[in-house]
Write an enzyme that holds these catalytic residues in place. Structure first.
Site, PDB file in Angstrom:
ATOM      1  N   ARG A 241      40.247  55.863  31.042  1.00  0.00           N
ATOM      2  CA  ARG A 241      38.825  55.647  31.340  1.00  0.00           C
ATOM      3  C   ARG A 241      38.133  56.996  31.214  1.00  0.00           C
ATOM      4  NH1 ARG A 241      35.943  52.330  36.148  1.00  0.00           N
ATOM      5  NH2 ARG A 241      36.525  50.717  34.655  1.00  0.00           N
TER       6      ARG A 241
ATOM      7  N   HIS B 207      33.806  48.428  26.953  1.00  0.00           N
ATOM      8  CA  HIS B 207      34.663  48.049  28.086  1.00  0.00           C
ATOM      9  C   HIS B 207      35.434  46.790  27.666  1.00  0.00           C
ATOM     10  CE1 HIS B 207      36.305  48.043  31.954  1.00  0.00           C
ATOM     11  NE2 HIS B 207      35.261  47.784  32.719  1.00  0.00           N
TER      12      HIS B 207
ATOM     13  N   GLN C  86      37.377  44.417  30.164  1.00  0.00           N
ATOM     14  CA  GLN C  86      36.487  43.609  31.007  1.00  0.00           C
ATOM     15  C   GLN C  86      35.990  42.379  30.250  1.00  0.00           C
ATOM     16  OE1 GLN C  86      35.348  44.290  34.409  1.00  0.00           O
ATOM     17  NE2 GLN C  86      34.858  42.124  34.137  1.00  0.00           N
TER      18      GLN C  86
ATOM     19  N   ASP D 210      24.745  43.672  34.499  1.00  0.00           N
ATOM     20  CA  ASP D 210      25.518  44.849  34.923  1.00  0.00           C
ATOM     21  C   ASP D 210      24.529  45.853  35.513  1.00  0.00           C
ATOM     22  OD1 ASP D 210      27.552  46.733  35.235  1.00  0.00           O
ATOM     23  OD2 ASP D 210      27.620  47.299  33.114  1.00  0.00           O
TER      24      ASP D 210
ATOM     25  N   CYS E 111      30.530  42.279  35.998  1.00  0.00           N
ATOM     26  CA  CYS E 111      31.816  42.986  35.971  1.00  0.00           C
ATOM     27  C   CYS E 111      32.133  43.670  37.295  1.00  0.00           C
ATOM     28  CB  CYS E 111      31.843  43.992  34.821  1.00  0.00           C
ATOM     29  SG  CYS E 111      30.635  45.323  34.972  1.00  0.00           S
TER      30      CYS E 111
ATOM     31  N   ARG F 216      40.935  40.236  35.461  1.00  0.00           N
ATOM     32  CA  ARG F 216      41.272  41.555  34.906  1.00  0.00           C
ATOM     33  C   ARG F 216      42.793  41.746  34.939  1.00  0.00           C
ATOM     34  NH1 ARG F 216      37.650  45.767  35.008  1.00  0.00           N
ATOM     35  NH2 ARG F 216      39.262  46.832  33.806  1.00  0.00           N
TER      36      ARG F 216
HETATM   37  N1  NVA Z   1      28.366  49.796  32.881  1.00  0.00           N
HETATM   38  C1  NVA Z   1      29.147  50.146  34.037  1.00  0.00           C
HETATM   39  C2  NVA Z   1      30.367  49.298  34.146  1.00  0.00           C
HETATM   40  C3  NVA Z   1      31.216  49.565  35.347  1.00  0.00           C
HETATM   41  C4  NVA Z   1      32.468  48.757  35.388  1.00  0.00           C
HETATM   42  C5  NVA Z   1      29.517  51.619  33.982  1.00  0.00           C
HETATM   43  O1  NVA Z   1      29.866  52.099  32.898  1.00  0.00           O
HETATM   44  O2  NVA Z   1      29.427  52.295  35.011  1.00  0.00           O
HETATM   45  N1   CP Z   2      34.570  46.293  36.423  1.00  0.00           N
HETATM   46  C1   CP Z   2      35.261  47.460  36.518  1.00  0.00           C
HETATM   47  O1   CP Z   2      35.722  48.021  35.529  1.00  0.00           O
HETATM   48  O2   CP Z   2      35.393  47.908  37.792  1.00  0.00           O
HETATM   49  P1   CP Z   2      35.934  49.334  38.270  1.00  0.00           P
HETATM   50  O3   CP Z   2      34.917  50.358  37.846  1.00  0.00           O
HETATM   51  O4   CP Z   2      36.040  49.198  39.755  1.00  0.00           O
HETATM   52  O5   CP Z   2      37.255  49.595  37.620  1.00  0.00           O
END
Ligand code: NVA
Ligand code: CP
Length: 303
Positions: free
Chosen positions: A103, A130, A133, A222, A262, A290
């Site tokens: 990540r 993502h 997800q 989101d 998500c 997930r």
């Molecule tokens: N768009 C959000 C998704 C979090 C799972 C982010 O990148 O923070």
């Molecule tokens: N939806 C998701 O990826 O959650 P986290 O940021 O908690 O991993």
């Protein structure tokens, strides 16, 4: 040849459908407490440059359930945080581990990692995509609706990593997707161009959330400020006013429409408390999935 999971666009519909079939099987086995050690003795490194609840826990538990071992690595506590090049880290990790989940911020970072690592690399979220997800989201739709075929999907809000991966999914699976995004917050133009060139799905961008929500089977939103955009929160709150997935918007969709998010969610911003807690919301199934879908992804890539 090893295969990575960096974006959905690397995969065909048949390959992703096969992962859904495996996911269904593994979910049933998990519920029945049947052993399914498809990755017995294998190790997954999980590198995080950003926070996580779901991704970390679902990959860690998933790897354990597959008979393997997960390692949590915070980039700031490793030599990566002190500037060790990605290409060096990738080659070293490939000597210890059987797979890596990352990540990070730039998509280029996961691509560079994958280029130098001789083991499968899984994108656990970047600023651009993502994909894990969206696999969980589509699987949740299949569970609740039987199939994604012929359904109308709506995205309300930021044209962010989630929106980009939804656009790829629409092109691959062939469903209609309308995204309502405020001006200046459209999805990535290259992703959109790829989707238009690689599929016949109707993908529409509008400024009007009502147009997206009308007769939708699946509504999805989101956060307005993603990880790394925290300082834009106030500006974004202004830009996204009127883009809340609330009861009025939900009323325009089909009666049995599914609401996805998500998570983490900001009630009163991108979604109302009534909608996320209401009967159309399947966000807890979505979060659970997930685990199951990532087990299918890991088993496919790492076995
Ligand atoms: N768009 C959000 C998704 C979090 C799972 C982010 O990148 O923070
Ligand atoms: N939806 C998701 O990826 O959650 P986290 O940021 O908690 O991993």
């Amino acid at each position: 040849m090893k295969k990575d999971f960096l974006a959905l666009s690397q995969f065909s519909k048949a390959e992703l459908d096969a992962m859904f079939a495996l996911c269904k099987d593994l979910k049933a086995k998990t519920k029945n407490r049947e052993e399914h050690h498809l990755l017995k003795g294998k190790t997954l490194a999980m590198i995080f440059e950003k926070s996580s609840t779901r991704t970390r826990i679902s990959f860690e538990v998933g790897m354990y359930q597959l008979g393997g071992h997960p390692l949590f690595i915070s980039s700031k506590d490793s030599q990566m945080g002190r500037g060790e090049p990605i290409k060096d880290t990738a080659r070293v990790m490939a000597r210890y581990c059987d797979g890596v989940m990352i990540r990070t911020f730039a998509q280029e970072t996961v691509e560079e990692f994958a280029k130098y690592a001789s083991i499968p690399v899984i994108n656990g979220l970047t600023d651009l995509h993502h994909p894990c997800q969206i696999m969980a989201d589509v699987f949740t739709v299949i569970e609740h609706k039987g199939s994604y075929d012929g359904l109308k999907f709506a995205w309300i809000g930021d044209g962010n990593n989630m929106a980009n991966s939804w656009i790829e999914a629409a092109a691959i699976f062939g469903f209609d997707l309308t995204l309502a995004c405020p001006e200046g917050y459209d999805p990535n133009p290259q992703v959109l161009a790829w989707a238009k060139a690689n599929g016949s799905a109707k993908i529409v961008i509008t400024r009007d959330p009502k147009e997206a929500a009308k007769d939708a089977d699946v509504l999805n939103t989101d956060v307005w400020a993603s990880m790394g955009q925290e300082e834009e929160q106030k500006v974004r709150e202004k830009a996204f006013a009127g883009y809340q997935l609330d009861e009025q918007l939900l009323a325009l969709a089909k009666k049995d429409a599914l609401v996805l998010h998500c998570l983490p969610a900001h009630r009163g911003e991108e979604i109302s408390d009534g909608v996320i807690e209401g009967p159309n919301s399947v966000v807890w199934d979505e979060a659970e999935n997930r685990l199951h879908v990532q087990k299918a992804i890991m088993a496919t890539l790492m076995k």
